[in-house]
Scaffold this motif. Sequence first.
Motif, mmCIF file in Angstrom:
data_model
loop_
_atom_site.group_PDB
_atom_site.id
_atom_site.type_symbol
_atom_site.label_atom_id
_atom_site.label_comp_id
_atom_site.label_asym_id
_atom_site.label_seq_id
_atom_site.Cartn_x
_atom_site.Cartn_y
_atom_site.Cartn_z
ATOM 1 N N ASP A 328 0.842 -1.247 -0.024
ATOM 2 C CA ASP A 328 0.327 0.005 -0.112
ATOM 3 C C ASP A 328 0.650 1.332 0.092
ATOM 4 O O ASP A 328 0.624 2.183 -0.703
ATOM 5 C CB ASP A 328 -1.030 0.108 1.284
ATOM 6 C CG ASP A 328 -2.097 -0.987 0.778
ATOM 7 O OD1 ASP A 328 -2.250 -1.304 -0.104
ATOM 8 O OD2 ASP A 328 -2.589 -1.118 2.231
ATOM 9 N N SER A 329 1.841 1.271 0.811
ATOM 10 C CA SER A 329 2.597 2.356 1.051
ATOM 11 C C SER A 329 3.640 2.606 -0.605
ATOM 12 O O SER A 329 3.610 3.669 -0.902
ATOM 13 C CB SER A 329 3.874 2.319 1.834
ATOM 14 O OG SER A 329 3.173 2.231 3.274
ATOM 15 N N PHE A 330 3.939 1.434 -1.078
ATOM 16 C CA PHE A 330 4.614 1.699 -2.577
ATOM 17 C C PHE A 330 3.574 2.327 -3.506
ATOM 18 O O PHE A 330 3.881 3.339 -4.144
ATOM 19 C CB PHE A 330 4.976 0.278 -2.769
ATOM 20 C CG PHE A 330 5.451 0.089 -4.578
ATOM 21 C CD1 PHE A 330 6.408 0.993 -4.735
ATOM 22 C CD2 PHE A 330 4.496 -0.615 -5.160
ATOM 23 C CE1 PHE A 330 6.820 0.817 -6.027
ATOM 24 C CE2 PHE A 330 4.789 -0.758 -6.600
ATOM 25 C CZ PHE A 330 5.921 0.036 -7.166
ATOM 26 N N LEU A 331 2.465 1.753 -3.618
ATOM 27 C CA LEU A 331 1.479 2.380 -4.391
ATOM 28 C C LEU A 331 0.953 3.695 -4.273
ATOM 29 O O LEU A 331 0.874 4.410 -5.286
ATOM 30 C CB LEU A 331 0.148 1.329 -4.290
ATOM 31 C CG LEU A 331 0.271 0.029 -4.796
ATOM 32 C CD1 LEU A 331 -1.153 -0.684 -4.697
ATOM 33 C CD2 LEU A 331 0.607 -0.101 -6.355
ATOM 34 N N ALA A 332 0.950 4.108 -2.613
ATOM 35 C CA ALA A 332 0.731 5.274 -2.596
ATOM 36 C C ALA A 332 1.811 6.349 -3.051
ATOM 37 O O ALA A 332 1.732 7.679 -3.898
ATOM 38 C CB ALA A 332 0.684 5.606 -1.085
ATOM 39 N N GLY A 367 -7.270 -0.531 0.389
ATOM 40 C CA GLY A 367 -5.802 -0.299 1.068
ATOM 41 C C GLY A 367 -5.207 1.367 0.713
ATOM 42 O O GLY A 367 -4.656 1.826 1.693
ATOM 43 N N LEU A 368 -5.167 1.486 -0.299
ATOM 44 C CA LEU A 368 -4.873 2.866 -0.895
ATOM 45 C C LEU A 368 -5.641 3.903 -0.336
ATOM 46 O O LEU A 368 -5.115 5.013 0.013
ATOM 47 C CB LEU A 368 -4.664 2.740 -2.455
ATOM 48 C CG LEU A 368 -3.830 3.914 -3.178
ATOM 49 C CD1 LEU A 368 -2.436 4.121 -2.663
ATOM 50 C CD2 LEU A 368 -4.116 3.719 -4.658
ATOM 51 N N MET A 369 -7.028 3.676 -0.273
ATOM 52 C CA MET A 369 -7.651 4.822 0.384
ATOM 53 C C MET A 369 -7.310 5.187 1.853
ATOM 54 O O MET A 369 -7.354 6.330 2.232
ATOM 55 C CB MET A 369 -9.026 4.437 0.431
ATOM 56 C CG MET A 369 -10.030 4.783 -0.823
ATOM 57 S SD MET A 369 -11.610 4.569 -0.885
ATOM 58 C CE MET A 369 -12.019 2.940 -0.527
ATOM 59 N N GLY A 370 -6.797 4.182 2.511
ATOM 60 C CA GLY A 370 -6.119 4.460 3.971
ATOM 61 C C GLY A 370 -5.198 5.446 4.037
ATOM 62 O O GLY A 370 -4.859 6.275 4.791
ATOM 63 N N LEU A 371 -4.259 5.413 2.771
ATOM 64 C CA LEU A 371 -3.101 6.255 2.849
ATOM 65 C C LEU A 371 -3.492 7.649 1.850
ATOM 66 O O LEU A 371 -2.966 8.753 2.157
ATOM 67 C CB LEU A 371 -2.125 5.713 2.242
ATOM 68 C CG LEU A 371 -1.470 4.524 3.000
ATOM 69 C CD1 LEU A 371 -0.408 3.611 2.360
ATOM 70 C CD2 LEU A 371 -1.263 4.960 4.289
ATOM 71 N N ARG A 372 -4.259 7.401 0.742
ATOM 72 C CA ARG A 372 -4.692 8.528 -0.184
ATOM 73 C C ARG A 372 -6.146 8.597 -0.158
ATOM 74 O O ARG A 372 -6.731 8.063 -0.955
ATOM 75 C CB ARG A 372 -3.997 8.349 -1.577
ATOM 76 C CG ARG A 372 -2.501 8.377 -1.466
ATOM 77 C CD ARG A 372 -1.897 9.687 -0.840
ATOM 78 N NE ARG A 372 -0.448 9.704 -1.056
ATOM 79 C CZ ARG A 372 0.353 9.232 0.168
ATOM 80 N NH1 ARG A 372 -0.256 8.785 1.121
ATOM 81 N NH2 ARG A 372 1.838 9.169 -0.158
ATOM 82 N N PRO A 373 -6.962 9.046 0.725
ATOM 83 C CA PRO A 373 -8.226 8.954 0.925
ATOM 84 C C PRO A 373 -9.015 9.559 -0.468
ATOM 85 O O PRO A 373 -9.919 8.915 -0.763
ATOM 86 C CB PRO A 373 -8.799 9.915 1.739
ATOM 87 C CG PRO A 373 -7.353 10.109 2.980
ATOM 88 C CD PRO A 373 -6.386 10.002 1.737
ATOM 89 N N GLN A 374 -8.633 10.527 -1.288
ATOM 90 C CA GLN A 374 -9.252 10.998 -2.248
ATOM 91 C C GLN A 374 -9.103 10.035 -3.761
ATOM 92 O O GLN A 374 -9.979 10.232 -4.649
ATOM 93 C CB GLN A 374 -8.516 12.250 -2.867
ATOM 94 C CG GLN A 374 -9.171 13.468 -1.994
ATOM 95 C CD GLN A 374 -10.397 13.697 -1.865
ATOM 96 O OE1 GLN A 374 -10.997 13.432 -0.836
ATOM 97 N NE2 GLN A 374 -11.037 13.830 -2.931
ATOM 98 N N VAL A 375 -8.420 8.926 -3.520
ATOM 99 C CA VAL A 375 -8.334 7.898 -4.500
ATOM 100 C C VAL A 375 -9.716 7.197 -4.518
ATOM 101 O O VAL A 375 -10.137 6.885 -5.622
ATOM 102 C CB VAL A 375 -7.292 6.871 -4.088
ATOM 103 C CG1 VAL A 375 -7.509 5.596 -4.768
ATOM 104 C CG2 VAL A 375 -5.791 7.430 -4.334
ATOM 105 N N GLY A 376 -10.509 6.846 -3.442
ATOM 106 C CA GLY A 376 -11.672 6.529 -3.473
ATOM 107 C C GLY A 376 -12.659 7.497 -4.327
ATOM 108 O O GLY A 376 -13.574 6.677 -4.947
ATOM 109 N N VAL A 377 -12.586 8.522 -4.082
ATOM 110 C CA VAL A 377 -13.561 9.404 -4.756
ATOM 111 C C VAL A 377 -13.434 9.531 -6.231
ATOM 112 O O VAL A 377 -14.138 9.359 -7.370
ATOM 113 C CB VAL A 377 -13.362 10.994 -4.337
ATOM 114 C CG1 VAL A 377 -14.576 11.576 -5.217
ATOM 115 C CG2 VAL A 377 -13.743 10.922 -2.848
ATOM 116 N N VAL A 378 -12.123 9.368 -6.726
ATOM 117 C CA VAL A 378 -11.621 9.371 -8.075
ATOM 118 C C VAL A 378 -12.066 7.876 -8.711
ATOM 119 O O VAL A 378 -12.638 7.736 -9.992
ATOM 120 C CB VAL A 378 -10.057 9.382 -8.386
ATOM 121 C CG1 VAL A 378 -9.555 9.325 -9.826
ATOM 122 C CG2 VAL A 378 -9.574 10.923 -7.606
#
Length: 893
Positions: A328-332, A367-378
């Motif tokens: 998740d950290s790598f993807l963020a 998992g990515l939303m936990g680090l970059r929340p706006q990804v969920g909206v996109v």
Amino acid sequence: MFCYNIASDSLAKDIHRLSAALLGPRLQKNGVEYVVKDLMGQKRMDEMLALGQANCEVLRQLDRWCKHLEVQMTSAGMLAGMSGLPIGSHRLSCQHATHGLESMNLPWVSRDFLDQNCRSCPHHEPDGDPQWGQDVLVQVETARAETAQREKGMQAAVEEVRRRCRAQAEHGRKDDNLTEHQILAWTEQVFESDAGKARAAAGNLAEAAKVAPDLFGEAVVGALCGAAPTVAFHEAALPALADLAGKRPDLAGRLTDTAVAAIEAGVGLEHASAIFTKIRPEWSSEARRRVIERVLGVRNHIRPIGGWRRRDPQCDLIDIPPDYSLSDSFLAQEHDRDAETVLGVIKDAVRLPDPDRRINACGVVRGLMGLRPQVGVVLAPVVAGSLELVENEFGESADDVECKTLAQAFLIDPEAIDGILSGCMESRGPPVQEQLIEVYTRVLRAKVSAVDDDDSDPAAPDEVIVRTAVAIALRRVLHFLQDEQLDIDPLLAAAQAIHAASCHHPEQLIEHHPILLGTMAAWSLQSQARPAPPTILVPGAGSKPPGLVAMEEHSRDLRWQNVKRELGNALSELVEAYPQRLADTLIETFANLDSKTHYAFKGEVTRLLGVLGKQYDLLPRVLPSLWSALMDSSSAVVRYRGTDAFGECFGRSRQAPPRDVVDVFVLHLNDSYIAVHQAALRVVGDNADWLTEAQAIEALQRLANLVRTYKSERPFELERIADALLHVSRRVPRARLWSVNQVLPLIPSGVKLLDKQLIERLVRGVRPAEPAARAVAPVVLRWVGADESDTDDFRDKTNEAFSWLHNLPPAFFREVCASAIEQARKTAKHYRRAISFASLFAAHEDYEMEREVLTLARSHLPSGRRFEEVARAMEKLADAAGRSAARLGAGRD
């Protein structure tokens, strides 16, 4: 050789178009074409047609490859018949082959068959151009050679480590500098067969990499890099390499290549991601895309059968899902560097027709939303669009995971996600609308917690966020409830969402109680379900049979009743949570309703008054309205609701209702409307202690009338009537035997299940020691001795009846002993039933009859080893019974 009727390309396309018209209709709305979600598997059908095309090509090549090779289609379905394509299971065999293979996927299985059987075969005889098969063998050999080369390189590196270790050990004896020697020794131990020793060495290497990265020489690094992409050693090698990353700039390129090789091999995802995160390689968009695609391909969010391998240290029964925090950290990090590439890969994965791939992709999104929340909206529009794709027939639900992902995004930006979901509602069919509303249901179950026991419900650490999200979700769901165009199933989902809100967030739902009551009032005027939406007419399709049409209409009516029931349950939860706030509204509403025109809604309000009346301080205010409902001659619905409401108010109270109320209950036992007298039957049967002796006598007479009525018309209702008779008769001991005699003639009824239920009521409702047991015992004996095909069942249904017979007083048993003997002899061929009778005789000290039954049952046992142990046990029991009979006779003498 293989012969198959391959359809022409044009015919296959025509069949494909016809199948799409039948199974996956496409609609036009505002000039945009979209696919209606299809529960029969349109996407799966597309996959099968593509596989059929691939199988067709492989069959042509296999036909040319060798005259001795035979391909037989062992199974096929309707799609194969429709398309003319080889869609089904195929068996590959050859008279010179050591073994055959079978699979639906010919491109996959043919490679293995040729590799195992055709390489250097002396009988190979082509029947055309064999180039395809030769290319396949070359590809297999190339892949095998590459694997062998990697293993050889790793072994060479390990040997170099061992050589250096021995040399360093000799040098160490001179200057006592053993630090580098220890690292070499640990590296050597990593590759030993002792698992415990190898695991300890790997841990030591990882710790050494943190504090002394400069001591890792070329030999050690080479060995670890060679081992990292392998299944056997990646767990030992990658942690140390991950700790070296970032501390050894000279190894950046080498470690990056090793991490890429590891995830290409499908191993060591988290440590490989840690290497990427620390090194931050300068990738091109193509290279970054390839790595991210592999990261998504390796991650697994599908819980396997039996649970995850990782277990809770405090309880082995609890499994823990994999920890993907490093990936998740790598993807963020990569999202920050190149958001377009990362989001593009995730979007492509979410759009895949394979449900399992979408499940894993949604796990990555969460998992990515936990680090970059706006990804969920996109990504929310893409995830919402994937709800239209084919669902898993078996295994974990992709739709469920997608709804979970959208619910988590909803808690990040409620306004944006609500706009996306509501925009999708208009252009989607009912199955997708149900799933979209399910997202709101999950939001309405949200809790203010970072860790939630129920993983299906989203959690948020901020109460303000939850309250805001719930308020927006409530507003939208209430809008859905009042949408006249919504079909039954989505409407049911909306009602269930409101019910969820009443349980989890009643403090916010109570503000909307006028809307809920108004909606219930409007629905109460609709006794039948709203008409189904128009369907797409397919040319050439015939009309539905009348029976099927009637069945569908009945199903819609049942679901419509479920919709109203869910909303009623939500109102009940609100009444229990906020009785004072709703008391005036409900009482005034009841008084203003007309029983003839608004009987359904007035009945619902009466039910809610019953819930309100459970509050002791509000009961005096509610009683006049309930009394009015109980005596309402204009509506049977209101009367039966009033009866149930009184039972709800007083059923768990020590205080009985007023005597005149109980008189009305007894009077309603013979009401001409079924709903009314069945409601009275429930209340009287469950609360017989409310009755005086005079009321009980009258109730027994009316219950006897119900027995005569229902015996011929609705026999399955007799169980509850019999139960009520036995309960009420305890209030009148002199009428006890008469009441029992009203039930006994019902057995046998001709319906096995009903007989079993009535017998259960008798043995539970009549104590063995009371006089009425004399009349019950012969009926019970006849029933347990009934000759049925299932009487030898291991889970004998007569156990409770035999227990009751065991407890009969000796005087009672002597009266029915002759009947017991007759039934025991008749059922001796069923050895388990015979053992029960033998136990009954032993309980009443008739050991001679016990011995006779056991001996007779032993003679009926089938021959064979299976029953030898049973036969020996019966012989021992019979001998013991004989000795007991002899002792008893001697004592009497």
